[in-house]
Design an enzyme around this catalytic site. Structure first.
Site, PDB file in Angstrom:
ATOM      1  N   TYR A   1      38.202 -13.396   4.943  1.00 12.41           N
ATOM      2  CA  TYR A   1      36.999 -13.260   5.767  1.00 12.41           C
ATOM      3  C   TYR A   1      36.512 -14.623   6.244  1.00 12.41           C
ATOM      4  O   TYR A   1      35.336 -14.927   6.224  1.00 12.41           O
ATOM      5  CB  TYR A   1      35.927 -12.503   4.975  1.00 12.41           C
ATOM      6  CG  TYR A   1      35.089 -11.587   5.850  1.00 12.41           C
ATOM      7  CD1 TYR A   1      35.647 -10.450   6.428  1.00 12.41           C
ATOM      8  CD2 TYR A   1      33.750 -11.865   6.097  1.00 12.41           C
ATOM      9  CE1 TYR A   1      34.893  -9.624   7.241  1.00 12.41           C
ATOM     10  CE2 TYR A   1      32.984 -11.033   6.904  1.00 12.41           C
ATOM     11  CZ  TYR A   1      33.553  -9.911   7.476  1.00 12.41           C
ATOM     12  OH  TYR A   1      32.812  -9.084   8.282  1.00 12.41           O
ATOM     13  N   GLY A   2      37.467 -15.454   6.660  1.00 17.27           N
ATOM     14  CA  GLY A   2      37.113 -16.755   7.237  1.00 17.27           C
ATOM     15  C   GLY A   2      36.930 -16.590   8.733  1.00 17.27           C
ATOM     16  O   GLY A   2      36.511 -15.532   9.205  1.00 17.27           O
ATOM     17  N   ASN A   3      37.268 -17.625   9.490  1.00 17.57           N
ATOM     18  CA  ASN A   3      37.078 -17.585  10.937  1.00 17.57           C
ATOM     19  C   ASN A   3      37.821 -16.409  11.575  1.00 17.57           C
ATOM     20  O   ASN A   3      37.237 -15.610  12.308  1.00 17.57           O
ATOM     21  CB  ASN A   3      37.541 -18.924  11.535  1.00 17.57           C
ATOM     22  CG  ASN A   3      37.478 -18.929  13.043  1.00 17.57           C
ATOM     23  OD1 ASN A   3      38.397 -18.483  13.709  1.00 17.57           O
ATOM     24  ND2 ASN A   3      36.376 -19.398  13.596  1.00 17.57           N
TER      25      ASN A   3
ATOM     26  N   LYS B   1      51.010 -30.229  11.598  1.00 19.47           N
ATOM     27  CA  LYS B   1      49.970 -29.673  10.723  1.00 19.47           C
ATOM     28  C   LYS B   1      49.518 -30.762   9.778  1.00 19.47           C
ATOM     29  O   LYS B   1      50.284 -31.665   9.440  1.00 19.47           O
ATOM     30  CB  LYS B   1      50.530 -28.507   9.899  1.00 19.47           C
ATOM     31  CG  LYS B   1      49.458 -27.590   9.348  1.00 19.47           C
ATOM     32  CD  LYS B   1      48.969 -26.675  10.453  1.00 19.47           C
ATOM     33  CE  LYS B   1      48.057 -25.586   9.977  1.00 19.47           C
ATOM     34  NZ  LYS B   1      48.015 -24.495  10.965  1.00 19.47           N
TER      35      LYS B   1
HETATM   36  N1  GLU Z   1      45.123 -23.737  12.949  1.00 17.69           N
HETATM   37  C1  GLU Z   1      45.408 -22.875  14.054  1.00 17.69           C
HETATM   38  C2  GLU Z   1      46.791 -22.310  13.921  1.00 17.69           C
HETATM   39  O1  GLU Z   1      47.352 -22.254  12.859  1.00 17.69           O
HETATM   40  C3  GLU Z   1      45.146 -23.533  15.396  1.00 17.69           C
HETATM   41  C4  GLU Z   1      45.952 -24.757  15.683  1.00 17.69           C
HETATM   42  C5  GLU Z   1      45.535 -25.491  16.936  1.00 17.69           C
HETATM   43  O2  GLU Z   1      44.657 -25.025  17.621  1.00 17.69           O
HETATM   44  O3  GLU Z   1      46.126 -26.553  17.201  1.00 17.69           O
HETATM   45  O4  GLU Z   1      47.363 -21.818  14.867  1.00 17.69           O
END
Ligand code: GLU
Length: 414
Positions: A217-219, A104
């Site tokens: 209310y995001g993606n 992350k």
């Molecule tokens: N940010 C998204 C998650 O927390 C997607 C991560 C990704 O596609 O690598 O799962």
């Protein structure tokens, strides 16, 4: 006091441990990130001044495959949060059987205060900073809170300019024109809706007139509103960082979305009652969907929750203390590492498409997403029933078992 998400993550690992027959050393390894890059990024703002931004990228574990996980822009971003989110990605990828590890990234910033030009400079500075820390076969970033396809395009472009050649699979969540996958934008919400549908079938509630409340209310939050409405469920309350709105007769997705685009908030939506973010959790609904940030459902509000089912589209929205209270009340929690895995599943599909140069139809993406996530749901459901444990514990049992097995084959070296 906000719970430290990294502590929450470690506690969740411990809560699965009694149901796994594996050596303690694997749990010790699974509580620490392998490596964390910390960056200080100077950016010249539009007014000519230079502002410093702190940023991170955490590589948590890569026993199952290359590191994978999004990049978040938020004032609350800090080292421990990024580490926790990378730990959750590790578990998530293993739950849905992806050949990927967990990572992350994040920048501590308030994107709403930055112009598009400033955001581009900050994003490119970050991309340059992590360019020796990411790669198609090493670490593949993606969008997360407050980042989107445009952000990914800037990162891909910067990375490819550094390398001097095209490498579309170094990043996922790209615009279609830059090698993205059809269906990636709605994937997190779509995956969540498949999980909810299967859970409601198990509970004998599928097809009933059900009501829902969505926090965030995001993606994920906005698309899940659209999809639930399409399924005939009634969304009666939604919120964003500015507050919440409520209408017992239901809120129309198209109209709320239009209002949010125009005014930057759901608050003030005509025909709705404005309530507080905390009140949204108390609304009498069947399904509550946290789709905002971590640590929102705590021991101080868990008792007020009336929902029967909670679908965690956010990462880490429920503290372990709140989870214990909710389980005692008989609330079924569909945990983040399963409920929001649709995003990374379609990211994986995008990675595969970029590597092969063979781009799939939207129908194929949807079918493969549904097949994988529904199968994962039933695997976890069976473990839950078998051990008489919670869904999150079952998901961790499944994931840790897989990761530890890969680590055993690889050996502890170095
Ligand atoms: N940010 C998204 C998650 O927390 C997607 C991560 C990704 O596609 O690598 O799962």
């Amino acid at each position: 006091m906000q719970r430290n998400p990294y502590e929450m993550f470690k506690q969740q690992i411990d809560e699965a441990a009694p149901f796994l027959k594996i050596d303690q050393e694997y749990f010790d390894i699974l509580k620490e990130p392998k490596e964390v890059l910390e960056l200080s990024l100077p950016v010249r703002l539009d007014d000519g001044s230079v502002k410093m931004f702190k940023a991170w990228r955490s590589h948590f574990n890569n026993a199952l495959g290359p590191y994978k996980g999004g990049i978040r822009y938020h004032v609350q971003v800090n080292r421990d949060e990024v580490i926790a989110l990378s730990g959750w990605m590790t578990i998530k990828c293993a739950v849905v059987r992806l050949p990927l590890g967990g990572a992350k990234g994040g920048i501590s910033c308030n994107p709403a205060e930055l112009s598009t030009g400033e955001l581009e400079k900050l994003t490119r500075a970050y991309a340059l900073g992590v360019s020796r820390f990411i790669g198609t076969d090493y670490d593949i970033p993606a969008p997360d809170v407050n980042t989107n396809a445009q952000t990914m395009a800037w990162i891909a472009d910067t990375y490819e300019k550094v390398k001097g050649f095209s490498e579309p699979s170094v990043i996922t969540g790209k615009p279609i024109e830059v090698g993205g996958s059809l269906g990636r934008g709605t994937a997190t919400a779509q995956g969540g809706v498949f999980i909810l549908r299967e859970a409601l079938k198990e509970l004998g509630l599928h097809g009933k007139d059900l009501t829902c409340a969505i926090q965030g209310y995001g993606n994920a939050g906005s698309f899940v509103h659209q999809l639930l409405q399409g399924m005939g469920l009634k969304v009666v309350a939604v919120s964003d960082s500015k507050g919440a709105i409520y209408n017992p007769n239901g809120l129309s997705y198209d109209k709320v979305k239009e209002h949010k685009l125009r005014t930057r908030s759901v608050v003030g939506f005509p025909g709705s009652e404005t309530i507080s973010g905390e009140d949204l959790l108390r609304v009498d609904v069947d399904v509550l969907i946290p789709a905002a940030l971590e640590g929102m459902i705590t021991e101080s509000n868990a008792n007020d929750i009336k929902a029967k089912v909670m679908l965690e589209l956010a990462n880490g929205p429920t503290t372990p203390e709140a989870e214990a209270i909710l389980s005692d009340k008989g609330v079924l929690i569909l945990p983040d590492v399963l409920a929001n895995a649709g995003g990374v599943i379609v990211s994986y599909f995008e990675w595969v498409q970029g590597r092969t140069g063979d781009y799939w139809s939207e129908k194929m993406v949807q079918e493969r997403l549904e097949e994988r996530i529904v199968q994962s749901f039933h695997d976890i459901w069976a473990i839950k029933n078998n051990y008489k444990i919670r869904m999150r514990q079952a998901a961790y049992v499944q994931a840790i078992g897989r990761i530890a097995s890969a680590m055993r084959f690889r050996g502890i070296w170095p």
